[in-house]
Design a protein around this motif. Structure first.
Motif, PDB file in Angstrom:
ATOM      1  N   HIS A 120     105.075  27.455  17.723  1.00  0.00           N
ATOM      2  CA  HIS A 120     104.405  28.659  17.229  1.00  0.00           C
ATOM      3  C   HIS A 120     104.662  28.844  15.742  1.00  0.00           C
ATOM      4  CE1 HIS A 120     103.683  30.011  21.361  1.00  0.00           C
ATOM      5  NE2 HIS A 120     104.843  29.444  21.598  1.00  0.00           N
ATOM      6  N   ARG A 121     103.899  29.737  15.143  1.00  0.00           N
ATOM      7  CA  ARG A 121     104.148  30.260  13.803  1.00  0.00           C
ATOM      8  C   ARG A 121     104.259  31.771  13.980  1.00  0.00           C
ATOM      9  NH1 ARG A 121     104.401  27.476  10.077  1.00  0.00           N
ATOM     10  NH2 ARG A 121     103.261  27.071   8.218  1.00  0.00           N
ATOM     11  N   TRP A 122     105.069  32.406  13.124  1.00  0.00           N
ATOM     12  CA  TRP A 122     105.313  33.832  13.295  1.00  0.00           C
ATOM     13  C   TRP A 122     104.015  34.618  13.328  1.00  0.00           C
ATOM     14  CZ3 TRP A 122     104.286  38.615  11.471  1.00  0.00           C
ATOM     15  CH2 TRP A 122     105.029  39.649  12.035  1.00  0.00           C
ATOM     16  N   HIS A 123     103.938  35.517  14.276  1.00  0.00           N
ATOM     17  CA  HIS A 123     102.852  36.472  14.415  1.00  0.00           C
ATOM     18  C   HIS A 123     103.451  37.686  15.095  1.00  0.00           C
ATOM     19  CE1 HIS A 123      98.974  38.180  15.684  1.00  0.00           C
ATOM     20  NE2 HIS A 123      98.515  37.533  14.637  1.00  0.00           N
ATOM     21  N   ASP A 124     102.834  38.837  14.946  1.00  0.00           N
ATOM     22  CA  ASP A 124     103.439  40.049  15.512  1.00  0.00           C
ATOM     23  C   ASP A 124     103.340  40.137  17.028  1.00  0.00           C
ATOM     24  OD1 ASP A 124     100.724  40.517  15.608  1.00  0.00           O
ATOM     25  OD2 ASP A 124     100.839  42.573  14.885  1.00  0.00           O
ATOM     26  N   ARG A 125     102.549  39.239  17.652  1.00  0.00           N
ATOM     27  CA  ARG A 125     102.460  39.235  19.122  1.00  0.00           C
ATOM     28  C   ARG A 125     102.107  37.833  19.581  1.00  0.00           C
ATOM     29  NH1 ARG A 125     102.842  42.944  22.218  1.00  0.00           N
ATOM     30  NH2 ARG A 125     101.887  43.556  24.134  1.00  0.00           N
ATOM     31  N   ILE A 126     102.940  37.261  20.429  1.00  0.00           N
ATOM     32  CA  ILE A 126     102.706  35.954  21.034  1.00  0.00           C
ATOM     33  C   ILE A 126     102.477  36.193  22.527  1.00  0.00           C
ATOM     34  CG2 ILE A 126     103.684  33.678  21.535  1.00  0.00           C
ATOM     35  CD1 ILE A 126     103.277  34.037  18.564  1.00  0.00           C
ATOM     36  N   GLU A 127     101.470  35.541  23.094  1.00  0.00           N
ATOM     37  CA  GLU A 127     101.178  35.708  24.515  1.00  0.00           C
ATOM     38  C   GLU A 127     101.536  34.442  25.284  1.00  0.00           C
ATOM     39  OE1 GLU A 127      97.247  37.124  25.319  1.00  0.00           O
ATOM     40  OE2 GLU A 127      97.382  38.655  23.750  1.00  0.00           O
ATOM     41  N   LEU A 128     102.256  34.624  26.393  1.00  0.00           N
ATOM     42  CA  LEU A 128     102.580  33.552  27.332  1.00  0.00           C
ATOM     43  C   LEU A 128     101.955  33.897  28.673  1.00  0.00           C
ATOM     44  CD1 LEU A 128     106.411  33.059  26.704  1.00  0.00           C
ATOM     45  CD2 LEU A 128     104.549  31.689  25.782  1.00  0.00           C
ATOM     46  N   VAL A 129     101.321  32.917  29.304  1.00  0.00           N
ATOM     47  CA  VAL A 129     100.723  33.114  30.622  1.00  0.00           C
ATOM     48  C   VAL A 129     101.399  32.155  31.590  1.00  0.00           C
ATOM     49  CG1 VAL A 129      98.623  32.940  32.002  1.00  0.00           C
ATOM     50  CG2 VAL A 129      98.500  33.807  29.651  1.00  0.00           C
ATOM     51  N   TYR A 130     101.939  32.699  32.683  1.00  0.00           N
ATOM     52  CA  TYR A 130     102.554  31.886  33.735  1.00  0.00           C
ATOM     53  C   TYR A 130     101.567  31.803  34.886  1.00  0.00           C
ATOM     54  CZ  TYR A 130     105.793  30.296  37.309  1.00  0.00           C
ATOM     55  OH  TYR A 130     106.408  29.584  38.307  1.00  0.00           O
ATOM     56  N   ARG A 131     101.193  30.572  35.238  1.00  0.00           N
ATOM     57  CA  ARG A 131     100.225  30.351  36.317  1.00  0.00           C
ATOM     58  C   ARG A 131     100.937  30.077  37.639  1.00  0.00           C
ATOM     59  NH1 ARG A 131      96.000  26.339  33.215  1.00  0.00           N
ATOM     60  NH2 ARG A 131      95.101  27.928  31.879  1.00  0.00           N
ATOM     61  N   ALA A 132     100.233  30.234  38.725  1.00  0.00           N
ATOM     62  CA  ALA A 132     100.792  30.033  40.055  1.00  0.00           C
ATOM     63  C   ALA A 132     101.263  28.598  40.277  1.00  0.00           C
ATOM     64  CB  ALA A 132      99.765  30.414  41.124  1.00  0.00           C
ATOM     65  N   ASP A 133     100.741  27.625  39.515  1.00  0.00           N
ATOM     66  CA  ASP A 133     101.188  26.234  39.659  1.00  0.00           C
ATOM     67  C   ASP A 133     102.422  25.939  38.804  1.00  0.00           C
ATOM     68  OD1 ASP A 133     100.095  26.238  37.137  1.00  0.00           O
ATOM     69  OD2 ASP A 133      98.741  24.551  37.480  1.00  0.00           O
ATOM     70  N   ALA A 134     103.098  26.991  38.336  1.00  0.00           N
ATOM     71  CA  ALA A 134     104.338  26.898  37.565  1.00  0.00           C
ATOM     72  C   ALA A 134     104.142  26.287  36.180  1.00  0.00           C
ATOM     73  CB  ALA A 134     105.425  26.150  38.335  1.00  0.00           C
ATOM     74  N   THR A 135     102.970  26.450  35.593  1.00  0.00           N
ATOM     75  CA  THR A 135     102.770  26.021  34.212  1.00  0.00           C
ATOM     76  C   THR A 135     102.699  27.251  33.313  1.00  0.00           C
ATOM     77  OG1 THR A 135     100.364  26.018  34.437  1.00  0.00           O
ATOM     78  CG2 THR A 135     101.499  23.928  34.831  1.00  0.00           C
ATOM     79  N   VAL A 136     103.076  27.029  32.056  1.00  0.00           N
ATOM     80  CA  VAL A 136     103.024  28.096  31.060  1.00  0.00           C
ATOM     81  C   VAL A 136     101.976  27.725  30.028  1.00  0.00           C
ATOM     82  CG1 VAL A 136     104.281  29.227  29.186  1.00  0.00           C
ATOM     83  CG2 VAL A 136     105.407  28.819  31.365  1.00  0.00           C
ATOM     84  N   VAL A 137     101.088  28.655  29.740  1.00  0.00           N
ATOM     85  CA  VAL A 137     100.091  28.486  28.693  1.00  0.00           C
ATOM     86  C   VAL A 137     100.429  29.509  27.615  1.00  0.00           C
ATOM     87  CG1 VAL A 137      97.647  28.592  28.124  1.00  0.00           C
ATOM     88  CG2 VAL A 137      98.363  27.784  30.377  1.00  0.00           C
ATOM     89  N   ALA A 138     100.478  29.056  26.369  1.00  0.00           N
ATOM     90  CA  ALA A 138     100.832  29.952  25.271  1.00  0.00           C
ATOM     91  C   ALA A 138      99.809  29.821  24.163  1.00  0.00           C
ATOM     92  CB  ALA A 138     102.222  29.595  24.740  1.00  0.00           C
ATOM     93  N   ASP A 139      99.711  30.866  23.352  1.00  0.00           N
ATOM     94  CA  ASP A 139      98.838  30.761  22.190  1.00  0.00           C
ATOM     95  C   ASP A 139      99.584  29.965  21.123  1.00  0.00           C
ATOM     96  OD1 ASP A 139     100.657  32.774  21.766  1.00  0.00           O
ATOM     97  OD2 ASP A 139      99.218  34.207  20.989  1.00  0.00           O
ATOM     98  N   GLU A 140      99.646  28.693  21.405  1.00  0.00           N
ATOM     99  CA  GLU A 140     100.440  27.729  20.649  1.00  0.00           C
ATOM    100  C   GLU A 140      99.646  27.227  19.444  1.00  0.00           C
ATOM    101  OE1 GLU A 140     103.188  23.957  22.022  1.00  0.00           O
ATOM    102  OE2 GLU A 140     101.588  24.637  23.318  1.00  0.00           O
ATOM    103  N   VAL A 141     100.358  26.826  18.399  1.00  0.00           N
ATOM    104  CA  VAL A 141      99.722  26.221  17.232  1.00  0.00           C
ATOM    105  C   VAL A 141     100.059  24.737  17.213  1.00  0.00           C
ATOM    106  CG1 VAL A 141      99.786  28.333  15.864  1.00  0.00           C
ATOM    107  CG2 VAL A 141     101.665  26.710  15.689  1.00  0.00           C
ATOM    108  N   PRO A 142      99.205  23.931  16.600  1.00  0.00           N
ATOM    109  CA  PRO A 142      99.553  22.504  16.487  1.00  0.00           C
ATOM    110  C   PRO A 142     100.851  22.346  15.702  1.00  0.00           C
ATOM    111  CG  PRO A 142      97.301  22.913  15.762  1.00  0.00           C
ATOM    112  CD  PRO A 142      97.938  24.250  15.996  1.00  0.00           C
TER     113      PRO A 142
END
Length: 143
Positions: free
Chosen positions: A101-123
């Protein structure tokens, strides 16, 4: 004619109404992590912010019911530069993801039922050396 005191009181009241609720996003405020739990079960989420070996890690946790969301407030120290960092995410004590990530005032993480995490990630633009215990070296001067 309106007195100066009455005019100032009116301006103060209007400013209070206009800016009510904005205190969280004033310059200098730390950033938050929003955790969305898309699983039907409740989970405890532990998130560690890792800026690299020259900084302390910062950890926060939140328990989120199934199909709900929760906040880990003020986890990301504010900066005038959008510094890179890693987020290490654990669910119920098990590490599930490390995201960039790069600093931002709000980062979102999503946890799915298949135990994966999706984030608003940056390259990954910078290499971040994960934090490790500090080592001390003894140096001797040679003549």
């Amino acid at each position: 004619m309106v007195s100066r005191r009455a005019a100032l009181r009116s301006v103060g009241a209007v400013a209070t109404v206009l800016f009510a609720g904005c205190a969280e996003r004033l310059p200098g405020a730390n950033g938050d992590i929003l955790v969305q739990n898309w699983d039907e079960d409740s989970h405890e989420f532990t998130v560690t912010m890792d800026r690299g070996a020259n900084y302390d890690t910062i950890t926060g946790a939140v328990t989120v019911a199934g199909d709900e969301q929760g906040d880990i407030a003020d986890l990301l120290p504010n900066s005038d530069w959008p510094y890179p960092f890693l987020l290490h995410t654990s669910v119920d004590g098990d590490h599930v993801a490390t995201t960039h990530h790069r600093w931002h005032d709000r980062i979102e993480l999503v946890y799915r039922a298949d135990a994966t995490v999706v984030a608003d990630e940056v390259p990954e633009e910078h290499t971040i050396t994960r934090s490790a215990p500090y080592r001390t070296e003894t140096r001797t001067e040679s003549e």
